[in-house]
Write a protein that holds these residues in place. Structure first.
Motif, short mmCIF file in Angstrom:
data_model
loop_
_atom_site.label_atom_id
_atom_site.label_comp_id
_atom_site.label_asym_id
_atom_site.label_seq_id
_atom_site.Cartn_x
_atom_site.Cartn_y
_atom_site.Cartn_z
N LEU A 91 0.83 -1.19 0.00
CA LEU A 91 0.00 0.00 0.00
C LEU A 91 0.86 1.24 0.00
CD1 LEU A 91 -2.49 -1.18 2.74
CD2 LEU A 91 -3.18 -0.57 0.43
N CYS A 92 0.52 2.17 -0.85
CA CYS A 92 1.16 3.48 -0.85
C CYS A 92 0.17 4.49 -0.30
CB CYS A 92 1.57 3.85 -2.27
SG CYS A 92 2.38 5.46 -2.40
N ALA A 93 0.68 5.49 0.37
CA ALA A 93 -0.18 6.52 0.93
C ALA A 93 0.53 7.86 0.86
CB ALA A 93 -0.55 6.19 2.37
N SER A 94 -0.23 8.92 0.93
CA SER A 94 0.40 10.25 0.92
C SER A 94 -0.35 11.20 1.84
CB SER A 94 0.47 10.81 -0.50
OG SER A 94 -0.82 11.15 -0.99
N SER A 95 0.35 12.25 2.23
CA SER A 95 -0.27 13.29 3.05
C SER A 95 0.44 14.61 2.78
CB SER A 95 -0.19 12.94 4.54
OG SER A 95 1.15 12.97 5.00
N SER A 96 -0.25 15.67 3.11
CA SER A 96 0.35 16.99 3.00
C SER A 96 0.80 17.42 4.39
CB SER A 96 -0.67 17.99 2.46
OG SER A 96 -1.75 18.10 3.36
N PHE A 97 1.50 18.56 4.43
CA PHE A 97 1.77 19.14 5.74
C PHE A 97 0.48 19.78 6.22
CE2 PHE A 97 3.78 20.74 9.33
CZ PHE A 97 3.34 22.03 9.53
N ASP A 98 -0.09 19.21 7.25
CA ASP A 98 -1.42 19.62 7.71
C ASP A 98 -1.35 19.76 9.22
OD1 ASP A 98 -4.59 17.80 7.86
OD2 ASP A 98 -4.01 19.79 8.57
N PRO A 99 -1.40 20.98 9.73
CA PRO A 99 -1.28 21.17 11.18
C PRO A 99 -2.34 20.43 11.98
CG PRO A 99 -1.07 23.26 10.01
CD PRO A 99 -1.51 22.24 9.01
N SER A 100 -3.44 20.03 11.32
CA SER A 100 -4.51 19.35 12.05
C SER A 100 -4.27 17.86 12.18
CB SER A 100 -5.86 19.59 11.38
OG SER A 100 -5.93 18.89 10.16
N GLY A 101 -3.14 17.39 11.75
CA GLY A 101 -2.83 16.01 12.08
C GLY A 101 -2.44 15.09 10.96
N ASN A 102 -2.26 15.64 9.76
CA ASN A 102 -1.65 14.84 8.70
C ASN A 102 -2.44 13.58 8.37
OD1 ASN A 102 1.21 15.71 10.47
ND2 ASN A 102 0.60 16.64 8.55
N THR A 103 -3.63 13.74 7.89
CA THR A 103 -4.40 12.58 7.45
C THR A 103 -3.68 11.91 6.30
OG1 THR A 103 -6.45 13.66 8.10
CG2 THR A 103 -6.61 11.81 6.56
N ILE A 104 -3.53 10.60 6.39
CA ILE A 104 -2.86 9.82 5.36
C ILE A 104 -3.92 9.18 4.47
CG2 ILE A 104 -1.38 7.83 4.94
CD1 ILE A 104 0.02 8.43 7.55
N TYR A 105 -3.78 9.36 3.18
CA TYR A 105 -4.72 8.81 2.20
C TYR A 105 -4.04 7.67 1.45
CZ TYR A 105 -7.38 12.98 3.27
OH TYR A 105 -8.08 13.95 3.92
N PHE A 106 -4.72 6.54 1.39
CA PHE A 106 -4.13 5.34 0.82
C PHE A 106 -4.59 5.13 -0.62
CE2 PHE A 106 -1.94 3.05 4.18
CZ PHE A 106 -2.34 3.74 5.30
N GLY A 107 -3.72 4.46 -1.37
CA GLY A 107 -4.08 3.98 -2.68
C GLY A 107 -4.80 2.64 -2.58
N GLU A 108 -5.10 2.06 -3.76
CA GLU A 108 -5.84 0.81 -3.80
C GLU A 108 -4.95 -0.40 -3.56
OE1 GLU A 108 -9.48 0.37 -4.55
OE2 GLU A 108 -9.08 2.25 -3.55
N GLY A 109 -3.65 -0.20 -3.54
CA GLY A 109 -2.74 -1.29 -3.24
C GLY A 109 -2.26 -2.05 -4.47
N SER A 110 -1.12 -2.68 -4.32
CA SER A 110 -0.56 -3.57 -5.35
C SER A 110 -0.39 -4.95 -4.73
CB SER A 110 0.80 -3.05 -5.83
OG SER A 110 0.68 -1.85 -6.54
N TRP A 111 -1.12 -5.91 -5.30
CA TRP A 111 -1.05 -7.28 -4.78
C TRP A 111 0.15 -7.99 -5.41
CZ3 TRP A 111 -3.44 -9.56 -0.90
CH2 TRP A 111 -4.66 -9.05 -0.45
N LEU A 112 0.96 -8.60 -4.56
CA LEU A 112 2.08 -9.40 -5.05
C LEU A 112 1.89 -10.85 -4.64
CD1 LEU A 112 4.91 -9.76 -6.30
CD2 LEU A 112 5.86 -9.26 -4.03
N THR A 113 1.96 -11.73 -5.61
CA THR A 113 1.95 -13.17 -5.34
C THR A 113 3.26 -13.74 -5.86
OG1 THR A 113 -0.45 -13.28 -5.55
CG2 THR A 113 0.77 -15.35 -5.72
N VAL A 114 4.01 -14.38 -4.98
CA VAL A 114 5.27 -15.01 -5.36
C VAL A 114 5.06 -16.52 -5.38
CG1 VAL A 114 7.71 -15.30 -4.83
CG2 VAL A 114 6.56 -13.13 -4.29
N VAL A 115 5.28 -17.11 -6.56
CA VAL A 115 5.03 -18.56 -6.70
C VAL A 115 6.35 -19.33 -6.87
CG1 VAL A 115 2.75 -18.17 -7.64
CG2 VAL A 115 4.71 -18.34 -9.20
#
Lengths: 115, 115
Positions: A91-115
């Motif tokens: 999962l990747c996420a990002s946030s801005s500089f936010d004095p109210s607490g830096n809410t982190i917003y996530f992406g949809e994710g990258s699924w990895l399967t190792v066989v």
């Protein structure tokens, strides 16, 4: 605001191969995070960038893992010599500089399967 | 060290009834507390956060959470559950006193709302 974008969404690879995931954060977010989530568990922190500087790294980030954010915009997470235990959602996420607490917003994710 | 506990793996509630998903935390400084929701094979969606101020925090989709410092808890609540609320819920904490950006997540609680 297009949200955090991750590519690819799914990757199946053979053990021992290298894989790379890309993350495009929300535009103008200067903070970027990588987390890993395995089935039935909560996300676990891997690493954090502020602009292009990698400021935090978890002990989970073994020497087979490397993350970059060369221009302070998109980021890549590379896993070398993949092992079956690397199978997870990254999962990747990002946030801005936010004095109210830096809410982190996530992406949809990258699924990895190792066989 | 910062930590989060979600003591219930699953919560079952009938549609229209109130719901509570429990979360307790441990930090050495002041807590930043977050709730996220995850639908199958998706990333995490931000619901609400507590940083400071009013102990009752209102968030998205009619959810709210109550910060209780003496009990070190941050339970998620909704007055009337919907079937569409069925999902995996994660509580997360960041210790403002450490200077670190990493969130620590709980193991998640699966909410099942029955029609």
């Amino acid at each position: 605001d297009t949200g955090v974008s991750q590519d690819p969404r799914h990757k199946i690879t053979k053990r021992g191969q290298n894989v790379t995931f890309r993350c495009d954060p929300i535009s103008e977010h200067n903070r970027l995070y990588w987390y890993r989530q395995t089935l039935g568990q909560g996300p676990e922190f891997l690493t954090y960038f502020q602009n292009e500087a990698q400021l935090e790294k978890s002990r989970l980030l073994s020497d087979r893992f490397s993350a970059e954010r060369p221009k302070g915009s998109f980021s890549t997470l590379e896993i070398q010599r993949t092992e079956q235990g690397d199978s997870a959602m990254y999962l990747c996420a990002s946030s801005s500089f936010d004095p109210s607490g830096n809410t982190i917003y996530f992406g949809e994710g990258s699924w990895l399967t190792v066989v | 060290a910062q930590s989060v506990a979600q003591p219930e793996d699953q919560v079952n509630v009938a549609e229209g009834n109130p719901l509570t998903v429990k979360c307790t935390y441990s930090v050495s400084g002041n807590p930043y507390l977050f709730w996220y929701v995850q639908y199958p094979n998706r990333g995490l969606q931000f619901l609400l956060k507590y940083i400071t101020g009013d102990n009752l925090v209102k968030g998205s989709y009619g959810f709210e959470a109550e910060f209780n410092k003496s009990q070190t808890s941050f339970h998620l609540k909704k007055p009337s559950a919907l079937v569409s609320d069925s999902a995996l819920y994660f509580c997360a904490v960041r210790d403002d006193g450490t200077g670190r950006r990493a969130l620590t997540f709980g193991s998640g609680t699966r909410l099942q709302v029955q029609p």
